[in-house]
Design an enzyme around this catalytic site. Structure first.
Site, PDB file in Angstrom:
ATOM      1  N   ARG A  54      -0.487  -9.146  13.055  1.00  0.00           N
ATOM      2  CA  ARG A  54      -1.433  -8.136  12.123  1.00  0.00           C
ATOM      3  C   ARG A  54      -2.121  -8.820  11.117  1.00  0.00           C
ATOM      4  NH1 ARG A  54       3.976  -5.013  10.601  1.00  0.00           N
ATOM      5  NH2 ARG A  54       2.905  -4.027   9.181  1.00  0.00           N
ATOM      6  N   ARG A  61      11.836  -5.564   4.785  1.00  0.00           N
ATOM      7  CA  ARG A  61      11.459  -4.118   4.630  1.00  0.00           C
ATOM      8  C   ARG A  61      12.278  -3.196   5.359  1.00  0.00           C
ATOM      9  NH1 ARG A  61       5.623  -1.625   5.400  1.00  0.00           N
ATOM     10  NH2 ARG A  61       5.621  -2.900   7.323  1.00  0.00           N
ATOM     11  N   ARG A  86      11.331  -1.511  10.988  1.00  0.00           N
ATOM     12  CA  ARG A  86      10.006  -1.028  11.660  1.00  0.00           C
ATOM     13  C   ARG A  86      10.095  -2.267  12.936  1.00  0.00           C
ATOM     14  NH1 ARG A  86       4.612   0.339   8.149  1.00  0.00           N
ATOM     15  NH2 ARG A  86       3.829  -1.248   9.759  1.00  0.00           N
ATOM     16  N   ARG A 134     -10.219   0.650   8.559  1.00  0.00           N
ATOM     17  CA  ARG A 134      -9.659  -0.701   8.821  1.00  0.00           C
ATOM     18  C   ARG A 134     -10.784  -1.465   9.413  1.00  0.00           C
ATOM     19  NH1 ARG A 134      -3.682   0.082   8.978  1.00  0.00           N
ATOM     20  NH2 ARG A 134      -2.594  -1.620   9.076  1.00  0.00           N
ATOM     21  N   LYS A 137       0.820  -1.136  -0.016  1.00  0.00           N
ATOM     22  CA  LYS A 137       0.062  -0.023   0.097  1.00  0.00           C
ATOM     23  C   LYS A 137       0.879   1.284   0.107  1.00  0.00           C
ATOM     24  CE  LYS A 137      -2.236  -1.186   3.885  1.00  0.00           C
ATOM     25  NZ  LYS A 137      -1.398  -2.600   4.212  1.00  0.00           N
TER      26      LYS A 137
HETATM   27  P1  AP5 Z   1       4.773  -1.600   1.986  1.00  0.00           P
HETATM   28  O1  AP5 Z   1       4.599  -0.668   0.711  1.00  0.00           O
HETATM   29  O2  AP5 Z   1       5.418  -0.964   3.018  1.00  0.00           O
HETATM   30  O3  AP5 Z   1       3.290  -2.509   2.375  1.00  0.00           O
HETATM   31  P2  AP5 Z   1       2.178  -1.877   3.280  1.00  0.00           P
HETATM   32  O4  AP5 Z   1       0.989  -2.491   2.551  1.00  0.00           O
HETATM   33  O5  AP5 Z   1       1.993  -0.438   3.235  1.00  0.00           O
HETATM   34  O6  AP5 Z   1       2.376  -2.561   4.379  1.00  0.00           O
HETATM   35  P3  AP5 Z   1       2.312  -1.744   5.977  1.00  0.00           P
HETATM   36  O7  AP5 Z   1       2.944  -2.693   6.886  1.00  0.00           O
HETATM   37  O8  AP5 Z   1       2.736  -0.424   6.166  1.00  0.00           O
HETATM   38  O9  AP5 Z   1       0.862  -1.863   6.157  1.00  0.00           O
HETATM   39  P4  AP5 Z   1      -0.069  -2.120   7.638  1.00  0.00           P
HETATM   40  O10 AP5 Z   1      -1.297  -2.029   6.974  1.00  0.00           O
HETATM   41  O11 AP5 Z   1       0.388  -3.349   8.426  1.00  0.00           O
HETATM   42  O12 AP5 Z   1       0.855  -1.193   8.412  1.00  0.00           O
HETATM   43  P5  AP5 Z   1       0.428   0.369   9.050  1.00  0.00           P
HETATM   44  O13 AP5 Z   1       1.745   1.293   8.927  1.00  0.00           O
HETATM   45  O14 AP5 Z   1      -0.705   0.930   8.256  1.00  0.00           O
HETATM   46  O15 AP5 Z   1       5.706  -2.911   1.365  1.00  0.00           O
HETATM   47  C1  AP5 Z   1       5.958  -3.877   2.300  1.00  0.00           C
HETATM   48  C2  AP5 Z   1       7.459  -4.369   1.846  1.00  0.00           C
HETATM   49  O16 AP5 Z   1       7.316  -5.229   0.847  1.00  0.00           O
HETATM   50  C3  AP5 Z   1       8.544  -3.073   1.584  1.00  0.00           C
HETATM   51  O17 AP5 Z   1       9.597  -3.575   1.676  1.00  0.00           O
HETATM   52  C4  AP5 Z   1       8.419  -3.317  -0.309  1.00  0.00           C
HETATM   53  O18 AP5 Z   1       9.345  -2.822  -0.677  1.00  0.00           O
HETATM   54  C5  AP5 Z   1       7.969  -4.665  -0.453  1.00  0.00           C
HETATM   55  N1  AP5 Z   1       7.036  -4.602  -1.591  1.00  0.00           N
HETATM   56  C6  AP5 Z   1       5.887  -4.081  -1.863  1.00  0.00           C
HETATM   57  N2  AP5 Z   1       5.344  -4.206  -3.012  1.00  0.00           N
HETATM   58  C7  AP5 Z   1       6.064  -5.425  -3.499  1.00  0.00           C
HETATM   59  C8  AP5 Z   1       5.863  -6.449  -4.480  1.00  0.00           C
HETATM   60  N3  AP5 Z   1       4.865  -6.258  -5.462  1.00  0.00           N
HETATM   61  N4  AP5 Z   1       6.585  -7.562  -4.610  1.00  0.00           N
HETATM   62  C9  AP5 Z   1       7.501  -7.708  -3.769  1.00  0.00           C
HETATM   63  N5  AP5 Z   1       7.982  -6.940  -2.693  1.00  0.00           N
HETATM   64  C10 AP5 Z   1       7.106  -5.797  -2.744  1.00  0.00           C
HETATM   65  O19 AP5 Z   1      -0.134   0.175  10.431  1.00  0.00           O
HETATM   66  C11 AP5 Z   1       0.609  -0.207  11.702  1.00  0.00           C
HETATM   67  C12 AP5 Z   1      -0.227  -0.374  12.696  1.00  0.00           C
HETATM   68  O20 AP5 Z   1      -0.696   1.044  13.090  1.00  0.00           O
HETATM   69  C13 AP5 Z   1      -1.356  -1.143  12.829  1.00  0.00           C
HETATM   70  O21 AP5 Z   1      -0.770  -2.561  13.225  1.00  0.00           O
HETATM   71  C14 AP5 Z   1      -2.212  -0.479  13.726  1.00  0.00           C
HETATM   72  O22 AP5 Z   1      -1.641  -1.052  15.223  1.00  0.00           O
HETATM   73  C15 AP5 Z   1      -2.135   0.643  13.675  1.00  0.00           C
HETATM   74  N6  AP5 Z   1      -2.964   1.269  12.698  1.00  0.00           N
HETATM   75  C16 AP5 Z   1      -2.753   1.899  11.490  1.00  0.00           C
HETATM   76  N7  AP5 Z   1      -3.964   2.300  10.847  1.00  0.00           N
HETATM   77  C17 AP5 Z   1      -5.056   2.066  11.724  1.00  0.00           C
HETATM   78  C18 AP5 Z   1      -6.312   2.023  11.622  1.00  0.00           C
HETATM   79  N8  AP5 Z   1      -7.018   2.555  10.590  1.00  0.00           N
HETATM   80  N9  AP5 Z   1      -6.982   1.767  12.736  1.00  0.00           N
HETATM   81  C19 AP5 Z   1      -6.409   1.259  13.787  1.00  0.00           C
HETATM   82  N10 AP5 Z   1      -5.186   0.785  14.079  1.00  0.00           N
HETATM   83  C20 AP5 Z   1      -4.451   1.421  12.916  1.00  0.00           C
END
Ligand code: AP5
Length: 215
Positions: free
Chosen positions: A169, A125, A158, A86, A13
């Site tokens: 997660r 990552r 991270r 979410r 994402k």
């Molecule tokens: P990346 O692009 O970083 O993936 P992402 O989908 O953004 O993953 P996140 O870990 O950021 O998502 P998340 O939803 O778990 O975390 P968030 O920060 O929102 O890609 C990942 C890796 O893969 C990278 O190294 C990239 O290079 C590689 N990659 C990408 N595409 C690829 C491909 N096609 N092929 C191969 N490799 C690839 O949330 C963190 C925490 O915050 C949550 O756990 C929760 O506690 C809290 N939180 C956040 N939002 C909310 C909400 N709305 N409600 C409640 N709690 C929340």
């Protein structure tokens, strides 16, 4: 343009949002990035979010809805939401705020990736704590190992990218977030993308789909 990007942790994402905002000139609103910034700044919200984030659980809906509605108000030229909503409760909160503002979402982009592909993406990552650019030790290497290409400095891992927290997660995603796609089924156009492909191919599919859906 107003978009929502949905998908499991590690679906790409953040990676794809960076490319979408460059192409369309809109703002990237990542709930995870905003929460991490709140934590780094030591705010009340950041302190409240800490234990949930560290264990891979969701931060309570009321905190998130207020935070994200506030961010949306500061992005009048359009945005892509990453990591929000979410839960169905968060989606309902967003709908309420949008209808009060007389606005609507143009499209939902759903990135689909099997669980089996996620763990290596997350543990490999690396990200820049200054500009937020995301890399991978194998799939998207920086030009100089461990350093941001934009000259910001060292990359970091991270703390919630350990295997144990990633598994939590993913569990949280299936139990609480997967239903959000169903919630939007008859409300907005949904672009379903196979995100288990090379990063550039995923980007090309998103851009092609958006051209058809939004223009
Ligand atoms: P990346 O692009 O970083 O993936 P992402 O989908 O953004 O993953 P996140 O870990 O950021 O998502 P998340 O939803 O778990 O975390 P968030 O920060 O929102 O890609 C990942 C890796 O893969 C990278 O190294 C990239 O290079 C590689 N990659 C990408 N595409 C690829 C491909 N096609 N092929 C191969 N490799 C690839 O949330 C963190 C925490 O915050 C949550 O756990 C929760 O506690 C809290 N939180 C956040 N939002 C909310 C909400 N709305 N409600 C409640 N709690 C929340």
């Amino acid at each position: 343009m107003r978009l929502i990007l949905l998908g499991p942790p590690g679906a790409g994402k953040g990676t794809q949002c960076k490319r979408i905002i460059e192409k369309y000139g809109i703002t990237h609103l990542s709930s995870g990035d905003i929460l991490r910034a709140e934590r780094a700044a030591g705010t009340e919200l950041g302190k409240k979010a800490q234990s949930y984030m560290d264990s891979g659980a969701l931060v309570p809906d009321d905190l998130i809805i207020d935070m994200m509605i506030g961010a949306i108000k500061n992005a009048p030229a359009g945005y892509v939401l990453d990591g929000f909503p979410r839960t169905v409760v968060q989606a309902e909160g967003l709908d309420k705020a949008l209808s009060q503002a007389g606005e609507k979402i143009d499209a939902i982009v759903e990135l689909q990736v099997p669980d089996s592909a996620i763990l290596s993406r997350m543990t490999g990552r690396r990200s820049c704590p200054v500009c937020g650019q995301v890399y991978h030790i194998e799939n998207l290497k920086p030009k100089v190992e461990g350093r941001c290409d934009k000259g910001c400095g060292p990359l970091v891992q991270r703390p919630d990218d350990t295997p144990e927290v990633v598994m939590n997660r993913l569990k949280t995603y299936h139990e609480q977030t997967a239903a959000v796609v169903g919630y939007y089924q008859d409300k907005y156009p949904i672009l379903t993308i196979n995100a288990d492909q090379q990063i550039d191919k995923v980007t090309a599919d998103i851009f092609k789909g958006l051209e058809t859906l939004v223009h």
